[in-house]
Design an enzyme around this catalytic site. Structure first.
Site, PDB file in Angstrom:
ATOM      1  N   ASP A 102       0.844  -1.195   0.000  1.00 19.20           N
ATOM      2  CA  ASP A 102       0.000   0.000   0.000  1.00 19.20           C
ATOM      3  C   ASP A 102       0.882   1.248   0.000  1.00 19.20           C
ATOM      4  O   ASP A 102       1.571   1.529   0.972  1.00 19.20           O
ATOM      5  CB  ASP A 102      -0.892   0.005   1.248  1.00 19.20           C
ATOM      6  CG  ASP A 102      -1.834   1.195   1.267  1.00 19.20           C
ATOM      7  OD1 ASP A 102      -2.957   1.059   0.750  1.00 19.20           O
ATOM      8  OD2 ASP A 102      -1.446   2.269   1.786  1.00 19.20           O
TER       9      ASP A 102
ATOM     10  N   TYR B 295       3.339   9.819  -0.624  1.00 24.05           N
ATOM     11  CA  TYR B 295       4.425   9.231   0.169  1.00 24.05           C
ATOM     12  C   TYR B 295       5.789   9.450  -0.514  1.00 24.05           C
ATOM     13  O   TYR B 295       6.824   9.283   0.119  1.00 24.05           O
ATOM     14  CB  TYR B 295       4.228   7.722   0.415  1.00 24.05           C
ATOM     15  CG  TYR B 295       2.946   7.331   1.122  1.00 24.05           C
ATOM     16  CD1 TYR B 295       2.137   8.277   1.751  1.00 24.05           C
ATOM     17  CD2 TYR B 295       2.537   6.004   1.174  1.00 24.05           C
ATOM     18  CE1 TYR B 295       0.949   7.905   2.385  1.00 24.05           C
ATOM     19  CE2 TYR B 295       1.357   5.624   1.812  1.00 24.05           C
ATOM     20  CZ  TYR B 295       0.570   6.592   2.409  1.00 24.05           C
ATOM     21  OH  TYR B 295      -0.596   6.211   3.032  1.00 24.05           O
TER      22      TYR B 295
ATOM     23  N   LYS C 252      -2.590   5.856  -4.359  1.00 22.59           N
ATOM     24  CA  LYS C 252      -3.675   6.803  -4.067  1.00 22.59           C
ATOM     25  C   LYS C 252      -3.424   8.140  -4.751  1.00 22.59           C
ATOM     26  O   LYS C 252      -2.274   8.588  -4.865  1.00 22.59           O
ATOM     27  CB  LYS C 252      -3.785   7.035  -2.549  1.00 22.59           C
ATOM     28  CG  LYS C 252      -3.724   5.773  -1.724  1.00 22.59           C
ATOM     29  CD  LYS C 252      -3.908   6.028  -0.235  1.00 22.59           C
ATOM     30  CE  LYS C 252      -3.549   4.795   0.582  1.00 22.59           C
ATOM     31  NZ  LYS C 252      -2.112   4.639   0.849  1.00 22.59           N
TER      32      LYS C 252
ATOM     33  N   HIS D 117      -7.371   9.674  -1.859  1.00 24.65           N
ATOM     34  CA  HIS D 117      -6.700   9.611  -0.557  1.00 24.65           C
ATOM     35  C   HIS D 117      -7.526  10.261   0.561  1.00 24.65           C
ATOM     36  O   HIS D 117      -7.602   9.727   1.665  1.00 24.65           O
ATOM     37  CB  HIS D 117      -5.332  10.297  -0.666  1.00 24.65           C
ATOM     38  CG  HIS D 117      -4.321   9.811   0.305  1.00 24.65           C
ATOM     39  ND1 HIS D 117      -2.997   9.669  -0.024  1.00 24.65           N
ATOM     40  CD2 HIS D 117      -4.417   9.431   1.601  1.00 24.65           C
ATOM     41  CE1 HIS D 117      -2.327   9.218   1.031  1.00 24.65           C
ATOM     42  NE2 HIS D 117      -3.165   9.074   2.032  1.00 24.65           N
TER      43      HIS D 117
HETATM   44  P1  NAD Z   1       1.002   1.592  11.845  1.00 23.41           P
HETATM   45  O1  NAD Z   1      -0.085   1.539  12.843  1.00 23.41           O
HETATM   46  O2  NAD Z   1       1.213   0.475  10.889  1.00 23.41           O
HETATM   47  O3  NAD Z   1       2.293   1.907  12.697  1.00 23.41           O
HETATM   48  C1  NAD Z   1       3.582   1.868  12.164  1.00 23.41           C
HETATM   49  C2  NAD Z   1       4.551   2.058  13.323  1.00 23.41           C
HETATM   50  O4  NAD Z   1       4.326   1.052  14.310  1.00 23.41           O
HETATM   51  C3  NAD Z   1       5.990   1.842  12.881  1.00 23.41           C
HETATM   52  O5  NAD Z   1       6.544   3.031  12.380  1.00 23.41           O
HETATM   53  C4  NAD Z   1       6.643   1.381  14.167  1.00 23.41           C
HETATM   54  O6  NAD Z   1       6.950   2.514  14.934  1.00 23.41           O
HETATM   55  C5  NAD Z   1       5.543   0.612  14.839  1.00 23.41           C
HETATM   56  N1  NAD Z   1       5.665  -0.856  14.623  1.00 23.41           N
HETATM   57  C6  NAD Z   1       5.343  -1.566  13.508  1.00 23.41           C
HETATM   58  N2  NAD Z   1       5.541  -2.878  13.715  1.00 23.41           N
HETATM   59  C7  NAD Z   1       6.012  -3.010  14.977  1.00 23.41           C
HETATM   60  C8  NAD Z   1       6.391  -4.122  15.771  1.00 23.41           C
HETATM   61  N3  NAD Z   1       6.335  -5.371  15.301  1.00 23.41           N
HETATM   62  N4  NAD Z   1       6.849  -3.875  17.033  1.00 23.41           N
HETATM   63  C9  NAD Z   1       6.892  -2.633  17.528  1.00 23.41           C
HETATM   64  N5  NAD Z   1       6.520  -1.536  16.828  1.00 23.41           N
HETATM   65  C10 NAD Z   1       6.091  -1.720  15.563  1.00 23.41           C
HETATM   66  O7  NAD Z   1       0.802   2.993  11.058  1.00 23.41           O
HETATM   67  P2  NAD Z   1       0.847   3.480   9.558  1.00 23.41           P
HETATM   68  O8  NAD Z   1       2.127   3.157   8.900  1.00 23.41           O
HETATM   69  O9  NAD Z   1       0.458   4.899   9.587  1.00 23.41           O
HETATM   70  O10 NAD Z   1      -0.330   2.656   8.854  1.00 23.41           O
HETATM   71  C11 NAD Z   1      -0.122   1.528   8.023  1.00 23.41           C
HETATM   72  C12 NAD Z   1      -0.268   1.904   6.567  1.00 23.41           C
HETATM   73  O11 NAD Z   1      -1.546   2.494   6.324  1.00 23.41           O
HETATM   74  C13 NAD Z   1       0.703   2.994   6.106  1.00 23.41           C
HETATM   75  O12 NAD Z   1       2.015   2.544   5.964  1.00 23.41           O
HETATM   76  C14 NAD Z   1       0.045   3.426   4.827  1.00 23.41           C
HETATM   77  O13 NAD Z   1       0.264   2.479   3.802  1.00 23.41           O
HETATM   78  C15 NAD Z   1      -1.424   3.430   5.248  1.00 23.41           C
HETATM   79  N6  NAD Z   1      -1.873   4.764   5.713  1.00 23.41           N
HETATM   80  C16 NAD Z   1      -2.875   5.386   5.025  1.00 23.41           C
HETATM   81  C17 NAD Z   1      -3.354   6.605   5.430  1.00 23.41           C
HETATM   82  C18 NAD Z   1      -4.475   7.240   4.667  1.00 23.41           C
HETATM   83  O14 NAD Z   1      -4.776   8.418   4.915  1.00 23.41           O
HETATM   84  N7  NAD Z   1      -5.115   6.531   3.772  1.00 23.41           N
HETATM   85  C19 NAD Z   1      -2.815   7.264   6.545  1.00 23.41           C
HETATM   86  C20 NAD Z   1      -1.789   6.618   7.244  1.00 23.41           C
HETATM   87  C21 NAD Z   1      -1.333   5.383   6.827  1.00 23.41           C
END
Ligand code: NAD
Length: 280
Positions: free
Chosen positions: A49, A54, A79, A112
């Site tokens: 994704d 990004y 997106k 988005h």
């Molecule tokens: P997430 O909840 O996946 O959190 C990511 C963070 O969690 C990492 O940076 C790290 O700090 C921590 N983490 C991940 N795995 C871990 C583990 N095993 N142990 C400990 N800590 C850990 O947040 P995200 O990246 O914002 O969301 C996932 C995906 O959703 C994004 O990468 C993106 O592709 C999408 N996204 C979309 C939107 C949107 O507006 N559509 C907004 C934000 C994210």
């Protein structure tokens, strides 16, 4: 190559299947994206994704090209950014994204944010429908849409969005919005599935108790909870060990009582931008 974990697939209203667990690349440094996405593909993820905003679609594309994995075994989402919205917005924007990704099509293309202040998301949806008809996106959907935004595109359009990608994690479970979309054929994808690290999952006793009981991390428990909730989830990590552990969630199962215990900690706590309040 490690054995690919058995990630379930979900059927979208377009008829296409999406792997329920994928890998997100928000805030993955463009210079590191190729290496990190390669790690994810090596670990068995087949669903990535990304988004124009990004700034790392090129790195995603290079990792895909280098992997040698057949295109039809991958599910790639990108997106359209708010500044690309408009009556023909999606057609120009998808061409640019595909060029950066080095692909002929994406599996899923999303608006988005509704960015309602712009007043263009409905026109943009009609443009998305033309992108889907041209085959450049196999499925189309939306992100950060509230009920009123879903209503507007369902009313004006002829294609039901395949997904609505929304913020959703243990302290913000979004049950009403999920139900609203799902009752209309819109699957729920979740972003921020681990709370983006903005609160400490280890401080929630419900989660630490389950993690202890199953011999898993709290993150693995939360990813497993998302899967059993039936939503589509793609946690992000830039750390190889965490990338691997986040997909190692198919050797345990939460009980109905466990699921109810997690449901009970919902605190309606949004950690990201409210769709009506973004400054775009
Ligand atoms: P997430 O909840 O996946 O959190 C990511 C963070 O969690 C990492 O940076 C790290 O700090 C921590 N983490 C991940 N795995 C871990 C583990 N095993 N142990 C400990 N800590 C850990 O947040 P995200 O990246 O914002 O969301 C996932 C995906 O959703 C994004 O990468 C993106 O592709 C999408 N996204 C979309 C939107 C949107 O507006 N559509 C907004 C934000 C994210």
């Amino acid at each position: 190559m490690t054995t690919t974990p058995q990630v379930p697939e979900i059927q979208l209203n377009s008829g296409y299947l999406i792997p329920q667990l994928g890998f997100g690349v928000f805030k993955v440094d463009p210079d590191e994206t190729e290496r990190i996405v390669s790690e994810a593909l090596e670990a068995g993820y087949r669903h990535i994704d990304t988004a124009k905003v990004y700034g790392n679609e090129e790195g995603v594309g290079r990792a895909i090209a280098k992997s040698g994995i057949p295109r039809d075994e991958l599910f790639i989402t990108t997106k359209l950014w708010n500044t690309e919205q408009g009556v023909d917005g999606a057609q120009g924007a998808i061409a640019d994204s595909l060029e950066r990704l080095g692909l002929d099509y994406v599996d899923l293309y999303l608006i988005h944010w509704p960015a309602p202040q712009r007043g263009t998301y409905v026109d943009t949806w009609l443009s998305m429908e033309r992108v889907a008809a041209s085959g450049l996106a196999r499925s189309i959907g939306v992100s950060n849409f509230l009920e009123e935004h879903l209503d507007a595109v369902l009313e004006a359009g002829s294609v039901v969005p395949a997904v609505n990608q929304i913020e959703l994690h243990p302290l913000f479970q979004q049950r009403a919005l999920r139900e609203y979309g799902e009752s209309r054929g819109v699957k729920t994808e979740v972003w921020g599935p681990l709370g983006q690290g903005k609160y400490d999952l280890n401080e929630l006793p419900v989660l630490t108790e389950l993690a202890d009981r199953y011999g898993k991390s709290v993150q693995q428990v939360v990813i497993r909870w998302h899967l059993q909730e039936g939503v589509i989830v793609f946690p992000k990590s830039a750390t190889p060990e965490r990338i691997r552990s986040n997909i190692d969630v198919f050797d345990f199962e939460l009980t109905a009582e466990d699921m109810a215990a997690i449901a009970a900690i919902d605190a309606n706590r949004r950690i990201g931008t409210h769709p009506l309040e973004g400054n775009w």
